[in-house]
Design a protein around this motif. Structure first.
Motif, PDB file in Angstrom:
ATOM      1  N   LEU A 234       0.827  -1.206   0.000  1.00  0.00           N
ATOM      2  CA  LEU A 234       0.000   0.000   0.000  1.00  0.00           C
ATOM      3  C   LEU A 234       0.864   1.261   0.000  1.00  0.00           C
ATOM      4  CD1 LEU A 234      -3.070  -0.405   2.384  1.00  0.00           C
ATOM      5  CD2 LEU A 234      -3.056  -0.095  -0.078  1.00  0.00           C
ATOM      6  N   LYS A 235       1.898   1.267   0.816  1.00  0.00           N
ATOM      7  CA  LYS A 235       2.745   2.464   0.918  1.00  0.00           C
ATOM      8  C   LYS A 235       3.454   2.761  -0.394  1.00  0.00           C
ATOM      9  CE  LYS A 235       4.862   1.088   4.706  1.00  0.00           C
ATOM     10  NZ  LYS A 235       5.811   1.085   5.850  1.00  0.00           N
ATOM     11  N   ILE A 236       3.953   1.728  -1.064  1.00  0.00           N
ATOM     12  CA  ILE A 236       4.655   1.939  -2.333  1.00  0.00           C
ATOM     13  C   ILE A 236       3.705   2.477  -3.392  1.00  0.00           C
ATOM     14  CG2 ILE A 236       5.873   0.781  -4.211  1.00  0.00           C
ATOM     15  CD1 ILE A 236       6.983  -1.160  -2.111  1.00  0.00           C
ATOM     16  N   ILE A 237       2.538   1.843  -3.527  1.00  0.00           N
ATOM     17  CA  ILE A 237       1.570   2.270  -4.534  1.00  0.00           C
ATOM     18  C   ILE A 237       1.067   3.681  -4.245  1.00  0.00           C
ATOM     19  CG2 ILE A 237      -0.733   1.812  -5.466  1.00  0.00           C
ATOM     20  CD1 ILE A 237      -0.160  -1.157  -5.180  1.00  0.00           C
ATOM     21  N   CYS A 238       0.729   3.953  -2.994  1.00  0.00           N
ATOM     22  CA  CYS A 238       0.209   5.274  -2.638  1.00  0.00           C
ATOM     23  C   CYS A 238       1.267   6.356  -2.814  1.00  0.00           C
ATOM     24  CB  CYS A 238      -0.302   5.266  -1.202  1.00  0.00           C
ATOM     25  SG  CYS A 238      -1.796   4.274  -0.984  1.00  0.00           S
ATOM     26  N   ALA A 239       2.535   6.029  -2.534  1.00  0.00           N
ATOM     27  CA  ALA A 239       3.603   7.016  -2.734  1.00  0.00           C
ATOM     28  C   ALA A 239       3.707   7.410  -4.206  1.00  0.00           C
ATOM     29  CB  ALA A 239       4.933   6.455  -2.239  1.00  0.00           C
ATOM     30  N   LEU A 240       3.586   6.442  -5.099  1.00  0.00           N
ATOM     31  CA  LEU A 240       3.618   6.749  -6.531  1.00  0.00           C
ATOM     32  C   LEU A 240       2.416   7.600  -6.937  1.00  0.00           C
ATOM     33  CD1 LEU A 240       4.728   3.273  -7.923  1.00  0.00           C
ATOM     34  CD2 LEU A 240       6.112   5.354  -7.776  1.00  0.00           C
ATOM     35  N   LEU A 241       1.248   7.285  -6.405  1.00  0.00           N
ATOM     36  CA  LEU A 241       0.053   8.060  -6.732  1.00  0.00           C
ATOM     37  C   LEU A 241       0.150   9.490  -6.207  1.00  0.00           C
ATOM     38  CD1 LEU A 241      -2.747   5.411  -6.083  1.00  0.00           C
ATOM     39  CD2 LEU A 241      -1.993   6.314  -8.288  1.00  0.00           C
ATOM     40  N   ILE A 242       0.732   9.655  -5.021  1.00  0.00           N
ATOM     41  CA  ILE A 242       0.880  11.007  -4.471  1.00  0.00           C
ATOM     42  C   ILE A 242       1.885  11.811  -5.292  1.00  0.00           C
ATOM     43  CG2 ILE A 242       1.774  12.283  -2.473  1.00  0.00           C
ATOM     44  CD1 ILE A 242       0.435  10.232  -0.694  1.00  0.00           C
ATOM     45  N   MET A 243       2.912  11.148  -5.816  1.00  0.00           N
ATOM     46  CA  MET A 243       3.834  11.837  -6.716  1.00  0.00           C
ATOM     47  C   MET A 243       3.089  12.355  -7.943  1.00  0.00           C
ATOM     48  SD  MET A 243       7.170   9.325  -6.544  1.00  0.00           S
ATOM     49  CE  MET A 243       7.934  10.160  -7.935  1.00  0.00           C
ATOM     50  N   LEU A 244       2.194  11.537  -8.500  1.00  0.00           N
ATOM     51  CA  LEU A 244       1.386  11.986  -9.630  1.00  0.00           C
ATOM     52  C   LEU A 244       0.478  13.144  -9.219  1.00  0.00           C
ATOM     53  CD1 LEU A 244       0.307   8.583 -11.227  1.00  0.00           C
ATOM     54  CD2 LEU A 244       2.044  10.178 -12.052  1.00  0.00           C
ATOM     55  N   HIS A 245      -0.055  13.069  -8.011  1.00  0.00           N
ATOM     56  CA  HIS A 245      -0.926  14.140  -7.518  1.00  0.00           C
ATOM     57  C   HIS A 245      -0.179  15.473  -7.455  1.00  0.00           C
ATOM     58  CE1 HIS A 245      -3.558  16.499  -4.965  1.00  0.00           C
ATOM     59  NE2 HIS A 245      -2.591  16.593  -4.070  1.00  0.00           N
ATOM     60  N   HIS A 246       1.027  15.460  -6.897  1.00  0.00           N
ATOM     61  CA  HIS A 246       1.793  16.707  -6.805  1.00  0.00           C
ATOM     62  C   HIS A 246       2.246  17.178  -8.183  1.00  0.00           C
ATOM     63  CE1 HIS A 246       1.962  17.398  -2.514  1.00  0.00           C
ATOM     64  NE2 HIS A 246       2.188  16.108  -2.315  1.00  0.00           N
ATOM     65  N   TYR A 247       2.492  16.256  -9.070  1.00  0.00           N
ATOM     66  CA  TYR A 247       2.835  16.630 -10.448  1.00  0.00           C
ATOM     67  C   TYR A 247       1.682  17.393 -11.090  1.00  0.00           C
ATOM     68  CZ  TYR A 247       3.900  15.976 -15.413  1.00  0.00           C
ATOM     69  OH  TYR A 247       4.134  16.159 -16.741  1.00  0.00           O
ATOM     70  N   GLN A 248       0.462  16.887 -10.902  1.00  0.00           N
ATOM     71  CA  GLN A 248      -0.706  17.585 -11.432  1.00  0.00           C
ATOM     72  C   GLN A 248      -0.946  18.906 -10.707  1.00  0.00           C
ATOM     73  OE1 GLN A 248      -2.947  13.561 -11.094  1.00  0.00           O
ATOM     74  NE2 GLN A 248      -4.276  14.981 -12.124  1.00  0.00           N
ATOM     75  N   GLN A 249      -0.762  18.883  -9.395  1.00  0.00           N
ATOM     76  CA  GLN A 249      -1.020  20.058  -8.572  1.00  0.00           C
ATOM     77  C   GLN A 249      -0.121  21.220  -8.971  1.00  0.00           C
ATOM     78  OE1 GLN A 249       0.159  19.910  -4.353  1.00  0.00           O
ATOM     79  NE2 GLN A 249      -1.955  20.405  -3.839  1.00  0.00           N
ATOM     80  N   CYS A 250       1.126  20.909  -9.301  1.00  0.00           N
ATOM     81  CA  CYS A 250       2.086  21.967  -9.630  1.00  0.00           C
ATOM     82  C   CYS A 250       1.956  22.444 -11.071  1.00  0.00           C
ATOM     83  CB  CYS A 250       3.515  21.477  -9.381  1.00  0.00           C
ATOM     84  SG  CYS A 250       3.877  21.118  -7.649  1.00  0.00           S
TER      85      CYS A 250
END
Length: 291
Positions: A13-29
């Motif tokens: 869960l931590k590995i998958i969620c970390a990748l998704l959060i990276m995508l989230h910040h990529y979109q956010q910025c």
């Protein structure tokens, strides 16, 4: 499933969620939308996955205390020493990147951020930021939130040691009060309720695992809860997707606790042999998303 003393389901869960959060910040910025996914109006928003990280942290912190109890101050210092090196490295690298980029390009591409001395000090020390102020490296607010959660957790442990008859009462009290505070959206200048509520939910979830009856009978309850949450999203998507706070509360109080409980107690979900297969398939999915 716990295997060889480790919760491999949580690792996955931590590995998958970390990748998704990276995508989230990529979109956010950069305001990017993934054209192949019609989710949250075409924006693949994973910001509320941070609450899941807090819940996992509370679960694992309590698991460590139950198995290897340490004196309060020693326990807090041990946990803090695992966080501050990350803050120092990430914030230091961020400052070097900021100064180098501004020297070459003349301006930083995140105009909402401040780089004055007070913000630098708060970011390196993982202190709470004033309202509306971003940390140097925005994701480090999660580390700052963890420090605050650890402080409150150790205070509750201190109370439980001094009053054994009320050993877990303070844990339930903090969760109850902070949950009401979060639901009613009251101001919270110091304690980051977005982290405190799921963190203490993880603590209480781990305490449930000590009770065999609840652990054995809980799967039916959490499956029903997950089904109810999925039904709400399916039949009332305009309500769920249109209210950020509804999403947050649904995830924190229904989806995440049920997901952790079922994933950890079920042998069929994931174990050490399957962890890398799940991650590889998820990687293929990410790379297949056209922008």
């Amino acid at each position: 499933m716990k295997n060889d003393g480790r919760y491999y389901f949580l690792d996955t869960l931590k590995i998958i969620c970390a990748l998704l959060i990276m995508l989230h910040h990529y979109q956010q910025c950069f305001d990017v939308k993934f054209s192949a996914i019609n989710f949250y109006g075409g924006l693949f928003n994973c910001g509320y996955l941070v609450e899941l990280f807090f819940m996992i942290s509370g679960f694992l912190a309590t698991n460590s205390i139950l198995k290897h109890p340490k004196p309060l101050l020693h326990d807090f210092v041990h946990r803090a020493l695992r966080l501050y090196p990350m803050a120092i490295v990430t914030c230091g690298f961020y400052l070097l990147l900021y100064w180098g980029y501004t020297m070459l390009a003349g301006a930083w591409f995140f105009p909402q951020e401040t780089h004055d001395l007070p913000n630098i000090v708060r970011s390196f020390l993982l202190l709470p930021q004033p309202s509306g102020t971003f940390a140097l490296n925005n994701p480090t607010w999660y580390l700052a939130g963890l420090v605050q959660c650890f402080i409150v957790m150790e205070i509750c442990r201190y109370f439980g040691e001094r009053h054994p008859q009320w050993k877990n009462a303070s844990l339930y009290a903090v969760f109850f009060v902070s949950s009401l505070w979060l639901i009613t959206n009251l101001p919270h200048p110091f304690i980051i309720l977005r982290g405190l509520v799921p963190f203490f939910a993880g603590i209480l979830l781990r305490l449930v695992f000590q009770q065999d009856v609840l652990r054995e009978k809980g799967q039916k309850v959490v499956l029903a809860t997950l089904f109810l949450a999925a039904s709400l999203c399916l039949f009332r998507p305009e309500f769920f997707l249109g209210h950020g706070r509804v999403q947050q509360l649904l995830l924190v109080f229904m989806v995440y606790p049920s997901l952790l409980f079922y994933g950890i107690t079920s042998r069929r979900v994931i174990n050490r042999d399957y962890i890398y297969i799940y991650i590889i398939y998820f990687g293929y999915f990410i790379w297949s998303i056209p922008l």
